[in-house]
Design a protein around this motif. Structure first.
Motif, mmCIF file in Angstrom:
data_model
loop_
_atom_site.group_PDB
_atom_site.id
_atom_site.type_symbol
_atom_site.label_atom_id
_atom_site.label_comp_id
_atom_site.label_asym_id
_atom_site.label_seq_id
_atom_site.Cartn_x
_atom_site.Cartn_y
_atom_site.Cartn_z
ATOM 1 N N LEU A 237 -6.929 4.782 -3.386
ATOM 2 C CA LEU A 237 -6.614 3.462 -2.849
ATOM 3 C C LEU A 237 -7.859 2.581 -2.769
ATOM 4 N N LYS A 238 -8.998 3.182 -2.447
ATOM 5 C CA LYS A 238 -10.246 2.408 -2.387
ATOM 6 C C LYS A 238 -10.636 1.910 -3.782
ATOM 7 N N ASP A 239 -10.400 2.755 -4.797
ATOM 8 C CA ASP A 239 -10.680 2.343 -6.184
ATOM 9 C C ASP A 239 -9.798 1.161 -6.601
ATOM 10 N N LYS A 240 -8.587 1.090 -5.995
ATOM 11 C CA LYS A 240 -7.663 -0.001 -6.327
ATOM 12 C C LYS A 240 -7.930 -1.244 -5.462
ATOM 13 N N GLY A 241 -8.938 -1.136 -4.568
ATOM 14 C CA GLY A 241 -9.310 -2.300 -3.758
ATOM 15 C C GLY A 241 -8.756 -2.316 -2.348
ATOM 16 N N TYR A 242 -8.063 -1.221 -1.941
ATOM 17 C CA TYR A 242 -7.502 -1.159 -0.594
ATOM 18 C C TYR A 242 -8.397 -0.272 0.270
ATOM 19 N N ASN A 243 -9.213 -0.898 1.084
ATOM 20 C CA ASN A 243 -10.208 -0.167 1.874
ATOM 21 C C ASN A 243 -9.598 0.250 3.210
ATOM 22 N N ILE A 244 -8.934 1.398 3.228
ATOM 23 C CA ILE A 244 -8.308 1.887 4.456
ATOM 24 C C ILE A 244 -8.787 3.303 4.758
ATOM 25 N N ALA A 245 -8.686 3.688 6.025
ATOM 26 C CA ALA A 245 -9.178 4.994 6.471
ATOM 27 C C ALA A 245 -8.200 6.111 6.113
ATOM 28 N N ARG A 246 -8.719 7.341 6.102
ATOM 29 C CA ARG A 246 -7.889 8.504 5.773
ATOM 30 C C ARG A 246 -6.742 8.669 6.771
ATOM 31 N N ARG A 247 -7.043 8.433 8.084
ATOM 32 C CA ARG A 247 -5.986 8.589 9.096
ATOM 33 C C ARG A 247 -4.854 7.570 8.879
ATOM 34 N N THR A 248 -5.200 6.392 8.332
ATOM 35 C CA THR A 248 -4.174 5.388 8.020
ATOM 36 C C THR A 248 -3.310 5.847 6.852
ATOM 37 N N VAL A 249 -3.957 6.468 5.865
ATOM 38 C CA VAL A 249 -3.219 7.036 4.726
ATOM 39 C C VAL A 249 -2.256 8.107 5.220
ATOM 40 N N ALA A 250 -2.735 8.966 6.133
ATOM 41 C CA ALA A 250 -1.892 10.032 6.690
ATOM 42 C C ALA A 250 -0.700 9.435 7.450
ATOM 43 N N LYS A 251 -0.959 8.343 8.190
ATOM 44 C CA LYS A 251 0.111 7.686 8.949
ATOM 45 C C LYS A 251 1.166 7.108 8.011
ATOM 46 N N VAL B 61 0.843 -1.202 0.000
ATOM 47 C CA VAL B 61 0.000 0.000 0.000
ATOM 48 C C VAL B 61 0.878 1.252 0.000
ATOM 49 N N LYS B 62 1.948 1.232 0.796
ATOM 50 C CA LYS B 62 2.852 2.380 0.843
ATOM 51 C C LYS B 62 3.502 2.624 -0.520
ATOM 52 N N LYS B 63 3.841 1.532 -1.222
ATOM 53 C CA LYS B 63 4.464 1.655 -2.544
ATOM 54 C C LYS B 63 3.504 2.330 -3.522
ATOM 55 N N ILE B 64 2.236 1.914 -3.481
ATOM 56 C CA ILE B 64 1.221 2.512 -4.368
ATOM 57 C C ILE B 64 1.006 3.975 -4.002
ATOM 58 N N LEU B 65 0.983 4.253 -2.695
ATOM 59 C CA LEU B 65 0.812 5.627 -2.209
ATOM 60 C C LEU B 65 1.950 6.510 -2.695
ATOM 61 N N GLU B 66 3.168 5.991 -2.627
ATOM 62 C CA GLU B 66 4.352 6.733 -3.074
ATOM 63 C C GLU B 66 4.281 7.000 -4.578
ATOM 64 N N GLU B 67 3.815 6.018 -5.346
ATOM 65 C CA GLU B 67 3.692 6.180 -6.797
ATOM 66 C C GLU B 67 2.642 7.225 -7.147
#
Length: 489
Positions: A459-473, A433-439
Motif C-alpha cells: 500500500l505504501k508503494d501505491k502511495g497510501y501511507n498507513i500503519a500496519r495496525r490500520t491494515v489489520a483493522k 484502500v479496502k478495495k485495493i487491500l481486497e484485490e
C-alpha cells in the motif's frame, strides 16, 4: 424548612409533532405501509384516498378552494381552534411528478411463501419412527427440545435429568440419557446432537465410507490433531500423520466438506429480510435522475365527514357536557390526522433532500457504475452541512434507507467513509484502500499468503501511507483472516 422561589430555566423539549416526525423518519419503506395502516385504524379522521369509494356521488366530497370561503367564514374563531384549518382540502397532488409511480403492479404482487417442516419438526418425525417405550420417548423428546438452532446439545446431561424430573416427572439415569442421545445422533442431518465441534465432525466422518483410507486419516486428525488443523499447521500434520502434502490435501478437503453447524442445514424457519429501496437513481447520458419510491408518498387526507361533524358541533348554540366532550374528541382526531399528514410530507422532503445531497456529493461514483475508487470520503457532517439539518437526522436516514441503482441496491450508510491522505496530499476514501487491500489478498499466492507487514509495504508503494495496525483493522472489517489462516495446500 420549606421555601418558595422563582427560577428561570432554558429548556429544549420536543413537541409531539417533532417526536412523530422522528419516529416516521427512521421507519424503512417496507414498514411504512404497516405504520400508516395502524394510524388509519386508530384515527377515524384520517383517510387513505386510494381506498376511498370512487363510486360515491361527487357532491359528497366537495372540492372547495380555500379562497372561495366568505370573509365571515374566514374570520370565525372558535376559542383556541380554527375550523378553517380543517375545511381546506389537502392537495392530493402535493407529492408531485418526481415520485416514482410505476410500482402499482409491484404492490399487487405477493411473494410466495415456501411451506416446509422446521428443523425440530424433522427431528420429531424421525423420532416417531424409532421403537421406544413411553419413558425413553419422553427422554428423547427432552433431548431434541434442548438442542440449539445449530443442532448442538450444550445443556449438560445432569441438567437434562433434572428437567425431566421436574417438568415430566420422569426419573432417568445418566447412562439412559447418553444412550438415547446416541440414537438421536444417528438422525439427519449428520452431526446433530453433538456437544462440541469435535464430536460433530466425528459423527459425520463415521457415517462415511470407513474403508476409505482418507476418511480414516481424517478421523485421526479430528480426534488427535484438531488444534493443529484449525491453526493450519500443515507441516506438523504431515510429520505426525506421516503423509505427503498431496495426501494431506485430500484429508483436509474431506474435513472441509463437513458441516460445522448441521442444524442450520435444516432450519427452514430462517426469515430473510425483504429490502424495498426507498430511492431510485437512473443514469441517462451521464446525467443522474433521483426518484423517491411511490410507497413513501401515500395519498392521505383529513376525513370530510369529520370536518363537517366538527363544524356542526361548533355552531350548535346550546352545548351540554356530552356535546362538549364530542367536540373535544373530534378536534383531537382532526389535529392528529393533520399532524400525521404533515409528518409524512416532511418525511418525504427530508428523504429527498438528504439523498439528493448524497447523490451530488458522490456523483462520480454513481456515474462510474459503482467503482469504489471513485467514492469520495464523506461523513455525516458533510451532508448535514449541505442540507442545513442536524447530524442525527442524516444518521436516521442513512442507517435505515436503501437506494436502487443500475449496479445494485445499497444501504445509504455504505456511501459514508473516512478520509485517508496519500503521499501527494490528496484525500481518498478508506473504501478505496479496502478495495485495493481486497484485490491484493485475492491475487496472493495461497501457499505463501501476504502478512499484514507485507500488505502495508504494498500500500505504501501505491502511495497510501498507513500503519500496519490500520491494515489489520481494515482486513478484519472485510472479514479476511490473518495470513496463517489463509494458507492453502
Amino acid at each position: 424548612m420549606l421555601r418558595q422561589n422563582l427560577q428561570q430555566k432554558l429548556l429544549q423539549k420536543l413537541s409531539p409533532q417533532q417526536i412523530q416526525f422522528i419516529k416516521l423518519l427512521q421507519v424503512p419503506t417496507v414498514s411504512l405501509d404497516t405504520r400508516i395502516k395502524e394510524e388509519l385504524e386508530e384515527n377515524p379522521a384520517l383517510e387513505d384516498i386510494s381506498l376511498a369509494d370512487m363510486n360515491d356521488p361527487v357532491e359528497d366530497y366537495p372540492d372547495k378552494d380555500p379562497d372561495d370561503y366568505s370573509e365571515k367564514e374566514k374570520e370565525e374563531n372558535y376559542d383556541e381552534f380554527n375550523v378553517d384549518d380543517y375545511l381546506q382540502d389537502d392537495n392530493i397532488n402535493d407529492y408531485g411528478s418526481k415520485y416514482d409511480s410505476n410500482e402499482d403492479d409491484e404492490e399487487k404482487k405477493e411473494l410466495p411463501i415456501a411451506v416446509s417442516n422446521t428443523f425440530f419438526e424433522n427431528l420429531q418425525a424421525q423420532l416417531d419412527l424409532v421403537h421406544l417405550d413411553d419413558n425413553d420417548y419422553l427422554i428423547a423428546q427432552q433431548i431434541i427440545g434442548s438442542l440449539d438452532d445449530d443442532g448442538y446439545l450444550r445443556r449438560p446431561i445432569p441438567s437434562l435429568i433434572d428437567d425431566l424430573a421436574f417438568s415430566q416427572n420422569v426419573m432417568a439415569e445418566e447412562q439412559e440419557v447418553e444412550d438415547l442421545l446416541k440414537v438421536i445422533q444417528t438422525f439427519d442431518p449428520a452431526g446433530i446432537g453433538a456437544r462440541d465441534l469435535q464430536e460433530c465432525l466425528l459423527i459425520q466422518l463415521r457415517k462415511r465410507d470407513q474403508a476409505n483410507p482418507i476418511v480414516i486419516k481424517a478421523i485421526e486428525v479430528v480426534e488427535d490433531y484438531l488444534d493443529e488443523f484449525t491453526k493450519k499447521h500443515y507441516d506438523k500434520l504431515e510429520k505426525s500423520l506421516n503423509v505427503s502434502s498431496e495426501e494431506l490435501k485430500e484429508i483436509v478437503a474431506e474435513i472441509l466438506k463437513l458441516n460445522p453447524k448441521p442444524g442450520d442445514s435444516g432450519a427452514s424457519n430462517v426469515k430473510q429480510m425483504q429490502v424495498i429501496p426507498d430511492f431510485h437513481i437512473a443514469k441517462n447520458e451521464n446525467v443522474l435522475t433521483l426518484t423517491l419510491n411511490s410507497k413513501n408518498a401515500p395519498e392521505l387526507r383529513v376525513s370530510k365527514s369529520y370536518q363537517e361533524m366538527f363544524q356542526h358541533y361548533e355552531k350548535t348554540s346550546e352545548k351540554d357536557k356530552k356535546l362538549k366532550e364530542a367536540v373535544h374528541f373530534v378536534k383531537q382526531k382532526l389535529d392528529s390526522a393533520k399532524w400525521f399528514i404533515d409528518a409524512i410530507k416532511q418525511r418525504q422532503q427530508t428523504l429527498l433532500k438528504t439523498m439528493n445531497a448524497i447523490m451530488n456529493y458522490q456523483y462520480e461514483f454513481f456515474l462510474s457504475d459503482g467503482d469504489e475508487r471513485q467514492l469520495k470520503p464523506m461523513i455525516l457532517k458533510d451532508i448535514a452541512d449541505r442540507i442545513g439539518m442536524d447530524i442525527s437526522t442524516v444518521s436516521r436516514v442513512a442507517n435505515s434507507k436503501y437506494v436502487q441503482t443500475e449496479f445494485g441496491t445499497f444501504l445509504l450508510k455504505s456511501f459514508f467513509s473516512e478520509a485517508i491522505q496519500t503521499e501527494n496530499g490528496e484525500e481518498v476514501s478508506n473504501k478505496e484502500v479496502k478495495k485495493i487491500l481486497e484485490e491484493c489478498i485475492g491475487k496472493e499466492d495461497k501457499l505463501k499468503p501476504l502478512a499484514d507487514e507485507k500488505l502495508t509495504e504494498i500500500l505504501k508503494d501505491k502511495g497510501y501511507n498507513i500503519a500496519r495496525r490500520t491494515v489489520a483493522k481494515y482486513r478484519e472489517q472485510l472479514g479476511i483472516p490473518v495470513a496463517r489462516l489463509r494458507k492453502e495446500l
